[in-house]
Design a protein around this motif. Structure first.
Motif, PDB file in Angstrom:
ATOM      1  N   THR A  68      13.020  -3.274   8.428  1.00 26.41           N
ATOM      2  CA  THR A  68      12.170  -3.022   7.268  1.00 26.41           C
ATOM      3  C   THR A  68      11.624  -4.315   6.673  1.00 26.41           C
ATOM      4  O   THR A  68      12.175  -5.403   6.891  1.00 26.41           O
ATOM      5  CB  THR A  68      12.976  -2.292   6.179  1.00 26.41           C
ATOM      6  OG1 THR A  68      14.075  -3.129   5.783  1.00 26.41           O
ATOM      7  CG2 THR A  68      13.499  -0.962   6.682  1.00 26.41           C
ATOM      8  N   GLU A 102       4.644  -2.388   7.049  1.00 28.57           N
ATOM      9  CA  GLU A 102       4.883  -1.411   5.997  1.00 28.57           C
ATOM     10  C   GLU A 102       5.103  -0.038   6.630  1.00 28.57           C
ATOM     11  O   GLU A 102       4.376   0.354   7.543  1.00 28.57           O
ATOM     12  CB  GLU A 102       3.709  -1.369   5.018  1.00 28.57           C
ATOM     13  CG  GLU A 102       3.519  -2.661   4.229  1.00 28.57           C
ATOM     14  CD  GLU A 102       4.731  -3.016   3.371  1.00 28.57           C
ATOM     15  OE1 GLU A 102       5.387  -2.076   2.836  1.00 28.57           O
ATOM     16  OE2 GLU A 102       5.039  -4.215   3.219  1.00 28.57           O
ATOM     17  N   LEU A 103       6.099   0.680   6.143  1.00 29.49           N
ATOM     18  CA  LEU A 103       6.465   1.946   6.774  1.00 29.49           C
ATOM     19  C   LEU A 103       5.354   2.989   6.657  1.00 29.49           C
ATOM     20  O   LEU A 103       5.141   3.784   7.584  1.00 29.49           O
ATOM     21  CB  LEU A 103       7.765   2.472   6.164  1.00 29.49           C
ATOM     22  CG  LEU A 103       8.972   1.524   6.239  1.00 29.49           C
ATOM     23  CD1 LEU A 103      10.235   2.248   5.768  1.00 29.49           C
ATOM     24  CD2 LEU A 103       9.162   0.941   7.634  1.00 29.49           C
ATOM     25  N   ASP A 104       4.635   2.989   5.552  1.00 35.40           N
ATOM     26  CA  ASP A 104       3.527   3.937   5.396  1.00 35.40           C
ATOM     27  C   ASP A 104       2.430   3.661   6.416  1.00 35.40           C
ATOM     28  O   ASP A 104       1.782   4.605   6.899  1.00 35.40           O
ATOM     29  CB  ASP A 104       2.952   3.868   3.984  1.00 35.40           C
ATOM     30  CG  ASP A 104       3.861   4.523   2.948  1.00 35.40           C
ATOM     31  OD1 ASP A 104       4.767   5.279   3.351  1.00 35.40           O
ATOM     32  OD2 ASP A 104       3.654   4.268   1.742  1.00 35.40           O
ATOM     33  N   ALA A 105       2.219   2.395   6.737  1.00 38.52           N
ATOM     34  CA  ALA A 105       1.192   2.058   7.728  1.00 38.52           C
ATOM     35  C   ALA A 105       1.609   2.534   9.117  1.00 38.52           C
ATOM     36  O   ALA A 105       0.775   3.006   9.906  1.00 38.52           O
ATOM     37  CB  ALA A 105       0.952   0.548   7.729  1.00 38.52           C
ATOM     38  N   LYS A 165       3.553   5.123   9.732  1.00 38.25           N
ATOM     39  CA  LYS A 165       3.404   6.583   9.709  1.00 38.25           C
ATOM     40  C   LYS A 165       1.952   6.974   9.937  1.00 38.25           C
ATOM     41  O   LYS A 165       1.649   7.875  10.733  1.00 38.25           O
ATOM     42  CB  LYS A 165       3.900   7.131   8.375  1.00 38.25           C
ATOM     43  CG  LYS A 165       3.765   8.646   8.252  1.00 38.25           C
ATOM     44  CD  LYS A 165       4.264   9.136   6.900  1.00 38.25           C
ATOM     45  CE  LYS A 165       4.089  10.650   6.785  1.00 38.25           C
ATOM     46  NZ  LYS A 165       4.528  11.141   5.444  1.00 38.25           N
ATOM     47  N   ALA A 166       1.030   6.282   9.273  1.00 43.73           N
ATOM     48  CA  ALA A 166      -0.394   6.591   9.418  1.00 43.73           C
ATOM     49  C   ALA A 166      -0.872   6.336  10.847  1.00 43.73           C
ATOM     50  O   ALA A 166      -1.669   7.110  11.393  1.00 43.73           O
ATOM     51  CB  ALA A 166      -1.207   5.770   8.423  1.00 43.73           C
ATOM     52  N   GLU A 193       0.198   9.175  13.043  1.00 41.30           N
ATOM     53  CA  GLU A 193      -0.625  10.361  12.806  1.00 41.30           C
ATOM     54  C   GLU A 193      -1.996  10.222  13.465  1.00 41.30           C
ATOM     55  O   GLU A 193      -2.552  11.206  13.963  1.00 41.30           O
ATOM     56  CB  GLU A 193      -0.755  10.601  11.306  1.00 41.30           C
ATOM     57  CG  GLU A 193       0.558  11.029  10.666  1.00 41.30           C
ATOM     58  CD  GLU A 193       0.519  11.061   9.149  1.00 41.30           C
ATOM     59  OE1 GLU A 193      -0.452  10.503   8.563  1.00 41.30           O
ATOM     60  OE2 GLU A 193       1.464  11.610   8.549  1.00 41.30           O
ATOM     61  N   GLU A 228      15.704   1.661  -0.820  1.00 43.91           N
ATOM     62  CA  GLU A 228      14.924   0.432  -0.981  1.00 43.91           C
ATOM     63  C   GLU A 228      15.587  -0.754  -0.301  1.00 43.91           C
ATOM     64  O   GLU A 228      14.915  -1.749   0.005  1.00 43.91           O
ATOM     65  CB  GLU A 228      14.736   0.130  -2.471  1.00 43.91           C
ATOM     66  CG  GLU A 228      13.835   1.125  -3.192  1.00 43.91           C
ATOM     67  CD  GLU A 228      13.628   0.755  -4.640  1.00 43.91           C
ATOM     68  OE1 GLU A 228      14.261  -0.239  -5.091  1.00 43.91           O
ATOM     69  OE2 GLU A 228      12.850   1.431  -5.329  1.00 43.91           O
ATOM     70  N   PHE A 268      12.297   6.478  12.699  1.00 39.14           N
ATOM     71  CA  PHE A 268      11.264   7.497  12.589  1.00 39.14           C
ATOM     72  C   PHE A 268      11.511   8.580  13.639  1.00 39.14           C
ATOM     73  O   PHE A 268      11.885   8.278  14.777  1.00 39.14           O
ATOM     74  CB  PHE A 268       9.882   6.904  12.859  1.00 39.14           C
ATOM     75  CG  PHE A 268       9.342   5.987  11.801  1.00 39.14           C
ATOM     76  CD1 PHE A 268       8.249   6.362  11.026  1.00 39.14           C
ATOM     77  CD2 PHE A 268       9.893   4.723  11.580  1.00 39.14           C
ATOM     78  CE1 PHE A 268       7.723   5.513  10.064  1.00 39.14           C
ATOM     79  CE2 PHE A 268       9.379   3.869  10.619  1.00 39.14           C
ATOM     80  CZ  PHE A 268       8.287   4.261   9.862  1.00 39.14           C
TER      81      PHE A 268
END
Length: 251
Positions: A145, A205-208, A210-211, A214, A234, A241
């Motif tokens: 992370t 970044e984890l959101d990046a 994930k995107a 997708e 945190e 994932f």
């Protein structure tokens, strides 16, 4: 992605605290929950093959892929010693992965993906995985992370010792590049030899992530702490994932 060379031969000795059994159990249970009990599974960045061999013993037809010929050689030795059949070894860059058919699952563990490169290069590996994944297949992978890169690796120095060798692991985290430079020096006492190697880990970044998954046909089902396999926090140092392929592959 740079592969381990000299360090490959010390990897298992200095990675003894890695809980392969817990990781294997999580992956095996996750596959079973999605009714994936057999078929072809790719281990992306397989290293010395501890997880590959466990999954092969479960009955999966394994493809072991790594950018380090040294790592693959060690895996092959283990495979022969244990008499395990049905493992295809491929020396490939994960961003240029080319398989002979489709797969029902892929795993990538112990921060292989952090070594691949800046984020656009990581996305190439995700895209390649999606290209060969059957609809309904599972993609299980972990990353170190951003917290671990900033707070744990940072600019710290770690010394690891076993009965035959000492390894000094020096880190330098570059905030602008989101990259940790890692310098390893191993002193192998019995042979009075020293090995030095340098490689990089990138922070994403984890959101990046994930995107990106997708965009290439995966639905992320969950993101967990990659060490406890419980809820992500945190201060989680590793995230794992689980993605399901929801679009038919085009290979």
């Amino acid at each position: 992605m740079a592969g381990y060379h000299d360090f490959a031969y010390f990897y298992d000795g200095f990675n003894v605290e890695a809980d392969y059994d817990a990781l294997h159990q999580f992956i095996r249970d996750t596959f079973a929950q999605h009714d994936i009990h057999e078929g072809i599974v790719a281990d992306l960045g397989c290293g010395t093959g501890e997880l590959t061999l466990k999954l092969a013993a479960d009955g999966y037809d394994m493809i072991a892929i790594d950018g380090s010929e040294d790592m693959l050689a060690i895996l092959n030795d283990k495979r022969c010693e244990e008499g395990i059949e049905g493992i295809l070894l491929l020396h490939q860059d994960l961003t240029q992965m080319d398989l002979y058919g489709t797969i029902v699952g892929a795993v990538s563990t112990f921060d292989t993906f952090n070594h691949i490169g800046p984020f656009p290069v990581l996305e190439q590996a995700i895209e390649k995985t999606g290209l060969f994944m059957e609809k309904g297949g599972l993609f299980i992978f972990d990353v170190n992370t951003p917290y671990k890169h900033r707070e744990i690796l940072a600019d710290n120095i770690f010394t690891l010792e076993d009965e035959d060798a000492t390894c000094v692991w020096k880190n330098h985290y570059d905030t602008d590049l989101s990259r940790t430079t890692i310098d390893i020096q191993i002193d192998y006492m019995e042979e009075d030899e020293q090995f030095c190697e340098q490689f990089y880990e990138y922070s994403y970044e984890l959101d990046a992530i994930k995107a990106a998954c997708e965009r290439h046909g995966f639905r992320i089902l969950e993101i967990r702490d990659g060490e406890t396999f419980g809820a992500l926090t945190e201060t989680s140092q590793r995230a794992i994932f689980v993605g399901e392929k929801i679009i038919q592959c085009q290979s």
